[in-house]
Design a protein around this motif. Structure first.
Motif, PDB file in Angstrom:
ATOM      1  N   VAL A   1      -1.797  -3.258 -22.025  1.00 13.12           N
ATOM      2  CA  VAL A   1      -2.811  -3.975 -21.193  1.00 13.12           C
ATOM      3  C   VAL A   1      -4.342  -3.818 -21.730  1.00 13.12           C
TER       4      VAL A   1
ATOM      5  N   ALA B   1       5.937  -2.803 -15.762  1.00 18.48           N
ATOM      6  CA  ALA B   1       4.651  -2.743 -15.510  1.00 18.48           C
ATOM      7  C   ALA B   1       4.145  -1.247 -15.378  1.00 18.48           C
TER       8      ALA B   1
ATOM      9  N   LEU C   1      -3.888  -5.385 -14.982  1.00 19.19           N
ATOM     10  CA  LEU C   1      -2.661  -6.186 -15.369  1.00 19.19           C
ATOM     11  C   LEU C   1      -2.639  -7.219 -14.062  1.00 19.19           C
TER      12      LEU C   1
ATOM     13  N   LEU D   1       0.840  -0.299 -20.252  1.00 14.00           N
ATOM     14  CA  LEU D   1      -0.441  -0.077 -19.550  1.00 14.00           C
ATOM     15  C   LEU D   1      -1.492  -0.086 -20.395  1.00 14.00           C
TER      16      LEU D   1
END
Length: 92
Positions: free
Chosen positions: A51, A42, A14, A48
């Motif tokens: 991502v 995040a 990320l 995650l």
């Protein structure tokens, strides 16, 4: 790979993604998030996972991340499998 290691790798990816002016807008557009929401969420496993899913959509992106960070491209897939929902990934 354990979930905490997978989350750490996804956070690393990320951070790399946020520094890429071409890919970040594509990622944000694909998730429907804006920058503020991404910052706020995040550390969430769902973000995650997104991502990792996003990065794995394109082998060039995975290889570019690996080249630029000396990361293991196969580690991306292992990390995704370690996060919630990873056991059901459709690789087609």
């Amino acid at each position: 790979m354990k979930q905490d290691s997978a989350e750490a790798l996804a956070l690393n990816i990320l951070a790399w993604l946020v520094g890429d002016d071409d890919l970040l807008p594509t990622f944000l557009g694909s998730t429907g998030m804006d920058g503020a929401e991404l910052r706020a969420r995040a550390g969430e496993a769902e973000v995650l996972s997104a991502v990792l899913d996003f990065l794995m959509m394109n082998d060039e992106w995975v290889n570019r991340w690996a080249d630029e960070t000396q990361g293991d491209p196969m580690g991306v897939m292992r990390a995704r499998q370690a996060l919630p929902g990873g056991e059901q990934v459709n690789w087609t």
